[in-house]
Design a protein around this motif. Structure first.
Motif: not given
Length: 380
Positions: A62-63, A66-67, A149-150, A153, A327, A330-331, A333-334
């Motif tokens: 999931n993380c 998208p990246l 991505v942010s 996501a 979420l 992921t934010e 990491l982006a």
């Protein structure tokens, strides 16, 4: 069983006859239910272990998915169908654990061992889910091609609401006050981000492109929010023992048909011929282009395998909860990898998401504790 009893005079039954009767009945049940004969019912400890493993796979996919998917577009990739194809193209990796499972079953059973458990009925159901997943892959890839991505996501976070709604309709998911609070907090966290989403729009994109990406991603969120409860409903309506081996077989079929759907799109748009050209023009180099494609496929396969595994070990709602909770990760990491802005609202969303996640699991602990006490009272 009734036929066997009729052949033995009930008055003359002795210990040897009763033992033989039970043995013959057991053999009859096992022969008519090969799954239960080859795989014992999963213990609660093993199920918890598998839940942790699948939750971890879901988190990584999931993380990371998208990246890497966004990296493909940022560095020169343009194929939306190529990107959607990669989301399930890693399905051959499932063959390895299935092979290991088969060898393990064969070593435990001296007799014949079934090569696969999936029935024609389940196969058709998984094929339909696979096509829906392929469509979802395309919608998500289209959104990622246009949105940071942010932003994509946070739109995907709305999937939790769709999952909860469809789970209530399809599988009669019961909601506790803790579950409702968790969904509320996670949804508020997503709304906080949505209020500032427009400020993340790439400068080279038009309003039309941005809105197109926004609604495509929202559509992907809604569709996968429907797919997860549909998978849980398929488990319930299978009319056979659901083992983890069968879950992997089902995921293999789902991913295969999703990949076939996206392959059709690639053929129609002649994307296979465009791959060598994209590789030669990729900013990171030709070799790294293919590495990005391969890693993309691996990450997404971890996501989908983890998602169906969590549905098997827990529920479709739990799968949606985990996706929503990740979420903020992921934010972050982006922000770290692509230098996207991390504003105050993203920090607030992180706190709300973690709070909601803790609410959900606290509620589950209380529910399991109450269920255990009820069962103990029933025994006494």
């Amino acid at each position: 069983m009734g036929i066997l009893v009729s052949r033995i005079s009930f008055n003359k039954l002795n210990i040897e006859q009763i033992t033989e009767l039970v043995k013959m009945e057991t053999e009859y049940i096992v022969s008519n239910n090969p799954v239960s004969g080859e795989e014992e019912k999963m213990s609660s400890t093993l199920k918890k272990f598998l839940l942790i493993v699948n939750g971890t796979m879901l988190a990584i996919g999931n993380c990371g998915g998208p990246l890497i998917q966004r990296l493909y577009f940022l560095k020169g990739g343009k194929g939306v169908w190529i990107s959607s194809f990669l989301q399930t193209a890693g399905w051959p990796f499932i063959i390895f654990p299935l092979f290991v499972s088969y060898i393990h079953r064969r070593s435990k059973n001296a007799g014949s061992t079934k090569l696969y458990y999936i029935t024609p009925r389940l196969f058709i159901a998984c094929a339909v889910i696979g096509v829906l997943t392929g469509l979802d892959d395309f919608l998500a890839a289209y959104g990622v091609s246009l949105l940071p991505v942010s932003t994509s996501a946070l739109i995907i976070a709305t999937q939790l609401g769709f999952t909860a709604g469809f789970a209530y309709v399809l599988v009669k998911q019961k909601f506790t006050p803790f579950t409702v609070n968790a969904i509320f907090l996670l949804s508020i966290g997503a709304v906080v981000l949505v209020l500032h989403a427009s400020s993340d729009r790439p400068p080279h994109e038009t309003n039309g492109q941005y809105l197109s990406g926004f609604f495509m991603t929202l559509g992907a969120s809604a569709l996968y929010g429907f797919v997860l409860p549909l998978i849980e409903l398929t488990y319930k309506k299978a009319n056979q023992t659901i083992t983890y081996t069968l879950v992997m077989e089902m995921q293999l079929v789902i991913s295969f048909f999703a990949t076939a759907f996206c392959t059709t799109g690639m053929l129609l748009h002649k994307d296979f011929a465009a791959i060598p050209r994209e590789a030669s023009e990729f900013e990171l180099g030709k070799a790294k282009y293919y590495v990005v494609l391969m890693v993309n496929a691996i990450f997404w396969q971890l996501f989908f395998m983890g998602a169906v595994g969590v549905v098997f070990c827990g529920s479709s709602l739990l799968s949606g909860i985990i996706i929503a909770t990740l979420l903020p990760v992921t934010e972050t990491l982006a922000v770290f990898f692509y230098h996207e802005k991390f504003r105050v609202e993203k920090g607030i969303s992180l706190v709300l998401s973690l709070w909601g996640f803790m609410f959900y699991f606290y509620g589950e602990l209380q529910r399991n504790k109450k269920k255990k006490q009820t069962s103990e009272l029933a025994v006494t």
